[in-house]
Design a protein around this motif. Structure first.
Motif, PDB file in Angstrom:
ATOM      1  N   VAL A   1       0.852  -1.184   0.000  1.00 42.89           N
ATOM      2  CA  VAL A   1       0.000   0.000   0.000  1.00 42.89           C
ATOM      3  C   VAL A   1       0.891   1.237   0.000  1.00 42.89           C
ATOM      4  CG1 VAL A   1      -1.679   1.343   1.311  1.00 42.89           C
ATOM      5  CG2 VAL A   1      -1.917  -1.136   1.164  1.00 42.89           C
ATOM      6  N   ARG A   2       0.715   2.088  -0.992  1.00 44.36           N
ATOM      7  CA  ARG A   2       1.476   3.336  -1.075  1.00 44.36           C
ATOM      8  C   ARG A   2       0.670   4.470  -0.452  1.00 44.36           C
ATOM      9  NH1 ARG A   2       4.252   3.730  -7.092  1.00 44.36           N
ATOM     10  NH2 ARG A   2       5.688   1.947  -6.872  1.00 44.36           N
ATOM     11  N   PRO A   3       1.309   5.350   0.282  1.00 42.60           N
ATOM     12  CA  PRO A   3       0.587   6.471   0.891  1.00 42.60           C
ATOM     13  C   PRO A   3       0.047   7.423  -0.166  1.00 42.60           C
ATOM     14  CG  PRO A   3       2.965   6.766   1.128  1.00 42.60           C
ATOM     15  CD  PRO A   3       2.772   5.394   0.581  1.00 42.60           C
ATOM     16  N   ASP A   4      -1.091   8.026   0.147  1.00 51.47           N
ATOM     17  CA  ASP A   4      -1.591   9.113  -0.688  1.00 51.47           C
ATOM     18  C   ASP A   4      -1.583  10.386   0.149  1.00 51.47           C
ATOM     19  OD1 ASP A   4      -3.750   8.839   1.020  1.00 51.47           O
ATOM     20  OD2 ASP A   4      -5.269   8.712  -0.559  1.00 51.47           O
ATOM     21  N   ILE A   5      -2.194  11.440  -0.319  1.00 56.96           N
ATOM     22  CA  ILE A   5      -2.123  12.715   0.393  1.00 56.96           C
ATOM     23  C   ILE A   5      -2.811  12.634   1.758  1.00 56.96           C
ATOM     24  CG2 ILE A   5      -4.223  13.653  -0.657  1.00 56.96           C
ATOM     25  CD1 ILE A   5      -2.794  16.367  -0.719  1.00 56.96           C
ATOM     26  N   VAL A   6      -3.843  11.775   1.879  1.00 59.68           N
ATOM     27  CA  VAL A   6      -4.510  11.604   3.176  1.00 59.68           C
ATOM     28  C   VAL A   6      -3.562  10.930   4.163  1.00 59.68           C
ATOM     29  CG1 VAL A   6      -6.452  10.535   4.376  1.00 59.68           C
ATOM     30  CG2 VAL A   6      -6.787  11.530   2.108  1.00 59.68           C
ATOM     31  N   THR A   7      -2.808   9.944   3.708  1.00 57.21           N
ATOM     32  CA  THR A   7      -1.836   9.258   4.576  1.00 57.21           C
ATOM     33  C   THR A   7      -0.782  10.233   5.066  1.00 57.21           C
ATOM     34  OG1 THR A   7      -2.082   7.453   2.969  1.00 57.21           O
ATOM     35  CG2 THR A   7      -0.510   7.127   4.764  1.00 57.21           C
ATOM     36  N   VAL A   8      -0.275  11.052   4.159  1.00 55.80           N
ATOM     37  CA  VAL A   8       0.721  12.062   4.533  1.00 55.80           C
ATOM     38  C   VAL A   8       0.126  13.013   5.562  1.00 55.80           C
ATOM     39  CG1 VAL A   8       2.146  13.973   3.685  1.00 55.80           C
ATOM     40  CG2 VAL A   8       1.910  11.885   2.317  1.00 55.80           C
ATOM     41  N   GLY A   9      -1.134  13.389   5.353  1.00 58.83           N
ATOM     42  CA  GLY A   9      -1.795  14.271   6.313  1.00 58.83           C
ATOM     43  C   GLY A   9      -1.933  13.628   7.677  1.00 58.83           C
ATOM     44  N   ILE A  10      -2.249  12.327   7.707  1.00 64.34           N
ATOM     45  CA  ILE A  10      -2.354  11.609   8.983  1.00 64.34           C
ATOM     46  C   ILE A  10      -1.027  11.669   9.731  1.00 64.34           C
ATOM     47  CG2 ILE A  10      -2.642   9.317  10.023  1.00 64.34           C
ATOM     48  CD1 ILE A  10      -4.619   8.701   7.721  1.00 64.34           C
ATOM     49  N   LEU A  11       0.068  11.447   9.016  1.00 63.62           N
ATOM     50  CA  LEU A  11       1.393  11.447   9.645  1.00 63.62           C
ATOM     51  C   LEU A  11       1.723  12.807  10.257  1.00 63.62           C
ATOM     52  CD1 LEU A  11       3.936   9.676  10.083  1.00 63.62           C
ATOM     53  CD2 LEU A  11       4.844  10.678   7.972  1.00 63.62           C
ATOM     54  N   PHE A  12       1.507  13.869   9.503  1.00 60.67           N
ATOM     55  CA  PHE A  12       1.843  15.206  10.003  1.00 60.67           C
ATOM     56  C   PHE A  12       0.890  15.655  11.109  1.00 60.67           C
ATOM     57  CE2 PHE A  12       4.361  15.383   6.152  1.00 60.67           C
ATOM     58  CZ  PHE A  12       5.488  16.092   6.577  1.00 60.67           C
ATOM     59  N   ASP A  13      -0.378  15.283  11.012  1.00 58.62           N
ATOM     60  CA  ASP A  13      -1.323  15.636  12.079  1.00 58.62           C
ATOM     61  C   ASP A  13      -1.000  14.888  13.365  1.00 58.62           C
ATOM     62  OD1 ASP A  13      -2.583  17.325  10.334  1.00 58.62           O
ATOM     63  OD2 ASP A  13      -4.297  16.009   9.938  1.00 58.62           O
ATOM     64  N   ALA A  14      -0.597  13.615  13.229  1.00 57.73           N
ATOM     65  CA  ALA A  14      -0.196  12.847  14.413  1.00 57.73           C
ATOM     66  C   ALA A  14       1.046  13.458  15.046  1.00 57.73           C
ATOM     67  CB  ALA A  14       0.066  11.394  14.034  1.00 57.73           C
ATOM     68  N   ASN A  15       1.956  13.955  14.226  1.00 57.39           N
ATOM     69  CA  ASN A  15       3.181  14.588  14.733  1.00 57.39           C
ATOM     70  C   ASN A  15       2.855  15.824  15.569  1.00 57.39           C
ATOM     71  OD1 ASN A  15       6.244  14.561  14.454  1.00 57.39           O
ATOM     72  ND2 ASN A  15       5.766  16.673  13.865  1.00 57.39           N
ATOM     73  N   ARG A  16       1.760  16.513  15.242  1.00 55.91           N
ATOM     74  CA  ARG A  16       1.380  17.718  15.981  1.00 55.91           C
ATOM     75  C   ARG A  16       0.924  17.404  17.406  1.00 55.91           C
ATOM     76  NH1 ARG A  16      -0.215  22.407  13.704  1.00 55.91           N
ATOM     77  NH2 ARG A  16      -2.105  22.441  14.987  1.00 55.91           N
ATOM     78  N   ILE A  17       0.481  16.154  17.642  1.00 56.42           N
ATOM     79  CA  ILE A  17      -0.029  15.819  18.983  1.00 56.42           C
ATOM     80  C   ILE A  17       0.906  14.851  19.722  1.00 56.42           C
ATOM     81  CG2 ILE A  17      -2.419  16.270  18.356  1.00 56.42           C
ATOM     82  CD1 ILE A  17      -2.833  13.256  18.030  1.00 56.42           C
ATOM     83  N   GLY A  18       2.169  14.809  19.289  1.00 61.68           N
ATOM     84  CA  GLY A  18       3.152  14.061  20.076  1.00 61.68           C
ATOM     85  C   GLY A  18       3.742  12.837  19.434  1.00 61.68           C
ATOM     86  N   PHE A  19       3.308  12.459  18.233  1.00 65.41           N
ATOM     87  CA  PHE A  19       3.858  11.283  17.574  1.00 65.41           C
ATOM     88  C   PHE A  19       5.128  11.659  16.828  1.00 65.41           C
ATOM     89  CE2 PHE A  19       3.968   8.499  13.737  1.00 65.41           C
ATOM     90  CZ  PHE A  19       4.138   7.286  14.380  1.00 65.41           C
ATOM     91  N   ASP A  20       6.111  10.780  16.853  1.00 61.54           N
ATOM     92  CA  ASP A  20       7.342  11.012  16.114  1.00 61.54           C
ATOM     93  C   ASP A  20       7.247  10.281  14.776  1.00 61.54           C
ATOM     94  OD1 ASP A  20       9.833  11.437  15.123  1.00 61.54           O
ATOM     95  OD2 ASP A  20      10.911  10.279  16.642  1.00 61.54           O
ATOM     96  N   GLY A  21       6.958  11.034  13.740  1.00 62.25           N
ATOM     97  CA  GLY A  21       6.774  10.425  12.425  1.00 62.25           C
ATOM     98  C   GLY A  21       7.982  10.526  11.527  1.00 62.25           C
ATOM     99  N   SER A  22       9.113  10.962  12.065  1.00 61.92           N
ATOM    100  CA  SER A  22      10.297  11.157  11.226  1.00 61.92           C
ATOM    101  C   SER A  22      10.782   9.844  10.620  1.00 61.92           C
ATOM    102  CB  SER A  22      11.420  11.814  12.034  1.00 61.92           C
ATOM    103  OG  SER A  22      11.726  11.035  13.188  1.00 61.92           O
ATOM    104  N   GLY A  23      10.644   8.747  11.361  1.00 63.26           N
ATOM    105  CA  GLY A  23      11.097   7.453  10.851  1.00 63.26           C
ATOM    106  C   GLY A  23      10.282   7.016   9.642  1.00 63.26           C
ATOM    107  N   ALA A  24       8.949   7.168   9.738  1.00 63.94           N
ATOM    108  CA  ALA A  24       8.085   6.791   8.616  1.00 63.94           C
ATOM    109  C   ALA A  24       8.354   7.677   7.408  1.00 63.94           C
ATOM    110  CB  ALA A  24       6.616   6.895   9.030  1.00 63.94           C
TER     111      ALA A  24
END
Length: 513
Positions: A416-439
């Motif tokens: 499964v390849r990410p689309d713009i919604v997936t990218v948005g999920i990652l950055f929104d999660a990062n705003r509330i404390g998730f470290d998405g740099s690895g992904a």
């Protein structure tokens, strides 16, 4: 098909399409229990009785049958040769008929069908003129009516009227089968004054309009939302001694439903019901959509059950509209019932799995989502980005960062390849404390970030969870760009992230290297 997007298109992709779907459960109003398994589907096999065929020796020994076989072979062979000529580049049917000398009836109508399918309508009249003039018996009401009907059906009214005029010059009196397509074709284009002129001409020539004549007019009035004219047309129909039949009533109900005139729609429905007239499945669907649009849940679900009982396939847009109603009214469990009903009636589809997952994701039920995922695995259903994004959005809502990180790492395994919604999920999660740099680094290494921005997630997902900060930022950046900059290039995820970082400065910590 890949939905590659320029930045100028992102705005329109992100704006939610109001066509969302949803549906109700069993006809007795009692909903199935949560976590119910999909009912097993049965296949009905129709057994036909077979009669013994004549032997080959018996067949070929019959001289008449042998002659028929030979003639059929030569007919098909010559038709193939003719169509091969037409399919050549720069072919011209007038040149071909001049070379061939003449065509049989079968050959001529095969050419007409070819020209119709190729949208070469202007050549149809030319070929007809040449073909009919070779043998005068071809100048007939039947042939003219067939050509006029075909042209009217395709909206080529100028050619149809030309054929009608020539028909009159040939001394052939037009019939109802001539006038009806003319009246209907003109009215479908909104040229009602012209349509009524031919309607009056038809009556003056001694022809009485039939229900088909009026039905075409009524449907055209409805298309242009001329509902008062629809009513007047029905009155005129009755005064002329032409009683509305079940087709007339179905057309009226459908048009009133599309126009949101529910009282008129229901009045006619009750009249049809009292007269035991046949209600077309398309009419049931139109009424269902009308009740869904106006949020009349009891009537919506009543007619939804009627549609299911009629075994009528529902379009995805209408199913999404039903689901959107349930989502906006926080009736999330109905999505599961809707999915199970659809599965029982029409089988498993990607939309069915989407609805089931959304039902539990909106309820933040990890157990429910796990059950659906397990059933997908047992059914050997491949994941898509909609499935992944639904689950990840639920994890973000629950702040379950451990499972979010696991699922992000498993996307390549699920292919499964990410689309713009997936990218948005990652950055929104990062705003509330998730470290998405690895992904994000994994996506960069796999080349995902250099792919063209695309939107492949079902629109129902955004209806349920909203666009989020990242996607809203995309819209803000879009509106702030100069029009020329919006259309200048095709945007990759890397370009988009860099642009958002430049404009907002809020995602520098996640900016890919």
């Amino acid at each position: 098909m890949v939905n590659a997007l320029t930045l100028s298109q992102i705005h329109f992709v992100l704006v939610l399409n109001p066509n969302c779907r949803g549906r109700k459960s069993s006809s007795n109003g009692v909903f199935r229990k949560p976590f119910a398994k999909f009912p097993s589907l049965t296949t009905h096999i129709c057994h036909a009785s077979f009669h013994p065929l004549p032997s080959f020796a018996d067949t070929v020994s019959d001289p008449k049958h042998t002659t028929l076989l030979v003639e059929t072979y030569h007919l098909h062979d010559s038709l193939r040769a003719l169509l091969a000529k037409l399919e050549k580049e720069d072919s011209h049917p007038l040149h071909i008929i001049a070379e061939d000398g003449d065509w049989s009836k079968d050959h001529f109508w095969a050419v007409v069908r070819f020209l119709k399918n190729a949208s070469r309508f202007t050549e149809i009249l030319q070929v007809f003129d040449t073909w009919k003039n070779i043998e005068k018996s071809r100048i007939s009401e039947f042939n003219y009516n067939k050509i006029i009907g075909l042209l009217c059906e395709e909206g080529m009214m100028e050619g149809a009227l030309s054929a009608l005029q020539e028909m009159k010059l040939q001394g052939i009196k037009p019939s109802l089968d001539t006038y009806n397509p003319i009246v209907h074709g003109l009215s479908r284009e909104g040229k009602f004054s012209d349509a009524l002129r031919f309607f009056d001409e038809m009556k003056e020539s001694g022809l009485e309009p039939d229900t088909e004549t009026y039905d075409g007019l009524i449907g055209a009035y409805g298309k242009f939302q001329m509902y008062d004219e629809m009513g007047e047309c029905v009155k005129k129909m009755v005064l002329d001694g032409c009683s509305p039949d079940h087709i007339t009533y179905n057309i009226l109900i459908q048009e009133y439903a599309r126009g949101g005139l529910l009282q008129r729609m229901e009045k006619l429905y009750q009249r049809m019901f009292s007269k035991r007239m046949h209600l077309q499945s398309s009419t049931l669907v139109a009424m269902l959509e009308a009740y869904t649009t106006f949020g009349m849940v009891e009537k919506m679900e009543k007619f939804y059950r009627k549609v299911l009982k009629s075994k009528t396939c529902l379009e995805d847009d209408l199913i999404r509209k039903l689901a959107e109603f349930y989502i906006k009214n926080y009736m999330f469990s109905r999505l599961e019932d809707l999915a199970l009903d659809l599965c029982s009636a029409f089988g498993e589809t990607n939309l069915v799995w989407c609805l089931r997952l959304l039902s539990y994701a909106c309820l933040l039920s990890k157990k429910g989502m796990d059950i659906v995922v397990r059933e997908m695995r047992d059914a050997k259903v491949n994941w898509n980005i909609t499935v992944a994004n639904i689950i990840m959005l639920a994890y973000v809502k629950m702040k379950d960062f451990r499972h979010l990180r696991i699922l992000l790492s498993q996307l390549p395994i699920y292919r499964v390849r990410p689309d713009i919604v997936t990218v948005g999920i990652l950055f929104d999660a990062n705003r509330i404390g998730f470290d998405g740099s690895g992904a994000l680094e994994t996506w960069r290494r796999l080349g995902y970030l250099y792919k063209v921005v695309e939107m492949k997630t079902d629109s129902l997902v955004l209806t349920a969870f909203g666009k989020g900060h990242f996607l809203k930022s995309c819209e803000e950046v879009y509106s702030s760009l100069h029009p020329e900059d919006r259309e200048r290039k095709t945007w990759t995820y890397y370009d988009l992230i860099a642009l958002l970082s430049k404009h907002t400065g809020s995602i520098d910590c996640m900016k890919p290297r």
